[in-house]
Design an enzyme around this catalytic site. Structure first.
Site, PDB file in Angstrom:
ATOM      1  N   LYS A  34     -11.906  28.515  16.976  1.00  0.00           N
ATOM      2  CA  LYS A  34     -12.142  28.687  18.225  1.00  0.00           C
ATOM      3  C   LYS A  34     -12.767  27.750  18.896  1.00  0.00           C
ATOM      4  O   LYS A  34     -13.664  26.975  18.732  1.00  0.00           O
ATOM      5  CB  LYS A  34     -13.354  30.243  18.304  1.00  0.00           C
ATOM      6  CG  LYS A  34     -13.101  30.648  19.998  1.00  0.00           C
ATOM      7  CD  LYS A  34     -14.374  31.534  19.990  1.00  0.00           C
ATOM      8  CE  LYS A  34     -15.564  30.828  20.591  1.00  0.00           C
ATOM      9  NZ  LYS A  34     -16.148  31.302  21.624  1.00  0.00           N
ATOM     10  N   ASP A  61     -11.416  29.696  24.267  1.00  0.00           N
ATOM     11  CA  ASP A  61     -12.184  31.025  24.854  1.00  0.00           C
ATOM     12  C   ASP A  61     -12.964  30.440  26.056  1.00  0.00           C
ATOM     13  O   ASP A  61     -13.961  30.105  26.117  1.00  0.00           O
ATOM     14  CB  ASP A  61     -13.314  31.304  23.585  1.00  0.00           C
ATOM     15  CG  ASP A  61     -14.043  32.533  24.011  1.00  0.00           C
ATOM     16  OD1 ASP A  61     -13.521  33.279  24.991  1.00  0.00           O
ATOM     17  OD2 ASP A  61     -15.042  32.845  23.602  1.00  0.00           O
ATOM     18  N   LYS A  63     -12.913  32.064  28.964  1.00  0.00           N
ATOM     19  CA  LYS A  63     -13.415  33.313  29.836  1.00  0.00           C
ATOM     20  C   LYS A  63     -13.212  33.132  31.140  1.00  0.00           C
ATOM     21  O   LYS A  63     -14.156  33.175  32.051  1.00  0.00           O
ATOM     22  CB  LYS A  63     -14.661  33.694  29.374  1.00  0.00           C
ATOM     23  CG  LYS A  63     -14.914  34.111  27.957  1.00  0.00           C
ATOM     24  CD  LYS A  63     -16.546  34.526  27.684  1.00  0.00           C
ATOM     25  CE  LYS A  63     -16.671  34.857  26.142  1.00  0.00           C
ATOM     26  NZ  LYS A  63     -16.810  33.567  25.483  1.00  0.00           N
ATOM     27  N   THR A 125     -20.343  40.956  23.329  1.00  0.00           N
ATOM     28  CA  THR A 125     -20.783  41.599  22.627  1.00  0.00           C
ATOM     29  C   THR A 125     -22.503  41.336  22.399  1.00  0.00           C
ATOM     30  O   THR A 125     -23.315  41.724  21.648  1.00  0.00           O
ATOM     31  CB  THR A 125     -20.399  41.057  21.282  1.00  0.00           C
ATOM     32  OG1 THR A 125     -20.540  39.530  21.225  1.00  0.00           O
ATOM     33  CG2 THR A 125     -18.904  41.401  20.963  1.00  0.00           C
ATOM     34  N   ARG A 217     -21.821  31.519  13.657  1.00  0.00           N
ATOM     35  CA  ARG A 217     -23.032  30.987  12.823  1.00  0.00           C
ATOM     36  C   ARG A 217     -23.130  31.728  11.676  1.00  0.00           C
ATOM     37  O   ARG A 217     -23.348  30.862  10.545  1.00  0.00           O
ATOM     38  CB  ARG A 217     -24.300  31.606  13.875  1.00  0.00           C
ATOM     39  CG  ARG A 217     -24.656  30.607  14.873  1.00  0.00           C
ATOM     40  CD  ARG A 217     -25.462  31.039  15.905  1.00  0.00           C
ATOM     41  NE  ARG A 217     -24.844  32.291  16.631  1.00  0.00           N
ATOM     42  CZ  ARG A 217     -25.281  33.008  17.528  1.00  0.00           C
ATOM     43  NH1 ARG A 217     -26.602  32.566  18.164  1.00  0.00           N
ATOM     44  NH2 ARG A 217     -24.710  33.933  18.267  1.00  0.00           N
TER      45      ARG A 217
HETATM   46  O1  LIG Z   1     -17.969  38.992  23.684  1.00  0.00           O
HETATM   47  C1  LIG Z   1     -18.022  37.918  23.268  1.00  0.00           C
HETATM   48  C2  LIG Z   1     -16.919  37.179  23.341  1.00  0.00           C
HETATM   49  C3  LIG Z   1     -16.929  35.883  22.706  1.00  0.00           C
HETATM   50  N1  LIG Z   1     -17.960  35.686  21.914  1.00  0.00           N
HETATM   51  C4  LIG Z   1     -17.750  34.221  21.023  1.00  0.00           C
HETATM   52  O2  LIG Z   1     -17.768  34.420  19.749  1.00  0.00           O
HETATM   53  C5  LIG Z   1     -18.435  33.682  18.882  1.00  0.00           C
HETATM   54  C6  LIG Z   1     -19.627  34.458  18.215  1.00  0.00           C
HETATM   55  O3  LIG Z   1     -20.267  33.458  17.309  1.00  0.00           O
HETATM   56  P1  LIG Z   1     -21.472  33.991  16.480  1.00  0.00           P
HETATM   57  O4  LIG Z   1     -22.064  32.777  16.039  1.00  0.00           O
HETATM   58  O5  LIG Z   1     -20.685  34.583  15.555  1.00  0.00           O
HETATM   59  O6  LIG Z   1     -22.401  34.990  16.967  1.00  0.00           O
HETATM   60  C7  LIG Z   1     -19.164  32.616  20.164  1.00  0.00           C
HETATM   61  O7  LIG Z   1     -18.575  31.537  20.159  1.00  0.00           O
HETATM   62  C8  LIG Z   1     -19.185  33.434  21.406  1.00  0.00           C
HETATM   63  O8  LIG Z   1     -18.945  32.601  22.566  1.00  0.00           O
HETATM   64  C9  LIG Z   1     -18.794  36.409  21.606  1.00  0.00           C
HETATM   65  O9  LIG Z   1     -19.961  36.418  20.623  1.00  0.00           O
HETATM   66  N2  LIG Z   1     -18.986  37.794  22.123  1.00  0.00           N
END
Ligand SMILES: O=c1ccn([C@@H]2O[C@H](COP(=O)(O)O)[C@@H](O)[C@H]2O)c(=O)[nH]1
Length: 238
Positions: A34, A61, A63, A125, A217
């Protein structure tokens, strides 16, 4: 059927192209990456083309969220990069979603290449019921709100959505297999939640009906990133 390892999209949330390439070389078992806002702003569109040239799948991504004409223009440009998935915000409404999907499809046809699949981001999220109610003044539960936005995605003609695994089951129950479901907010047992609010384990997400999991992460910040990725593959392969 999507191969198990390809169902995990690893978020390259890093500050520049050299760091991104270090990760790509360090984790050759990751086939789907991503590229988000931080890396896209730093490295530019060329990175997406270069990742694709390496035979990798790319989830761009960005958005996007603007008036339909502006989003359509951005979507036409993105189509030239060859990304597999592209995000826009569902809250832009059906006209914007349709403009995005149409722009990608038409530009791809003109170029003779596949169009990126446009995904409508529903409710981030990192937001929970309290923020939804007290800040955004939305009285619906996250599940009902996401299901509503998923309906907009379908009406706007985009092929998929991004939501938390918590809502995936409800979306599947209401809309069946009509939409691709991509879920961030993935946290293997014991992983730090950090700024995420609506999280699930990889297996819970798959069981809820997710097609793809987005993990950042929990892999890149793990003491052993390769082992962390392998553990997720093993968990969802069960
Ligand atoms: O609703 C959303 C949309 C996009 N993301 C993206 O996913 C990854 C999650 O990263 P973690 O480190 O696993 O938390 C991040 O790049 C966000 O921009 C999201 O988390 N929620």
């Amino acid at each position: 059927m999507i191969p198990v390892a390809e169902r995990i999209i690893v978020a390259l949330d890093v500050p520049d192209a050299p760091t991104a390439w270090q990760w790509v070389q360090r984790l050759p078992q990751v086939r789907f990456w991503k590229v988000g806002l931080e890396l896209f702003v730093a490295a530019g569109p060329g990175l997406v083309k270069d990742l694709k040239a390496q035979g990798l799948r790319v989830f761009l991504d960005l958005k996007l969220h603007d008036i339909p004409n502006t989003v359509a223009g951005a979507c036409r440009r993105v189509t030239h990069l060859g990304a597999d998935l592209l995000t826009v915000h569902a809250a832009g409404g059906t006209a914007m979603l349709r403009a995005a999907a149409d722009a990608c499809a038409r530009e791809a046809e003109h170029l003779g290449i596949p169009a990126p699949a446009v995904l409508a981001v529903t409710l981030l999220t990192s937001l929970d019921e309290t923020v939804l109610k007290d800040e955004l003044l939305i009285e619906q539960s996250p599940t009902d709100y996401v299901a509503h936005l998923a309906g907009l995605a379908l009406a706007g003609g985009v092929p998929g959505i991004v939501c938390s695994p918590h809502e995936a089951e409800a979306v599947r129950a209401r809309l069946g297999d009509k939409l691709l479901i991509v879920t961030p907010g993935i946290r293997p047992a014991g992983a730090e939640v950090a700024d995420q609010r609506r999280t699930c384990t990889p297996l819970q997400a798959i069981r809820a009906g997710a097609d793809y999991l987005v993990v950042g992460r929990p892999v890149l910040a793990a003491p052993d990133p390769a082992a962390a990725f392998a553990a997720i593959v093993e968990e969802i392969a069960l």
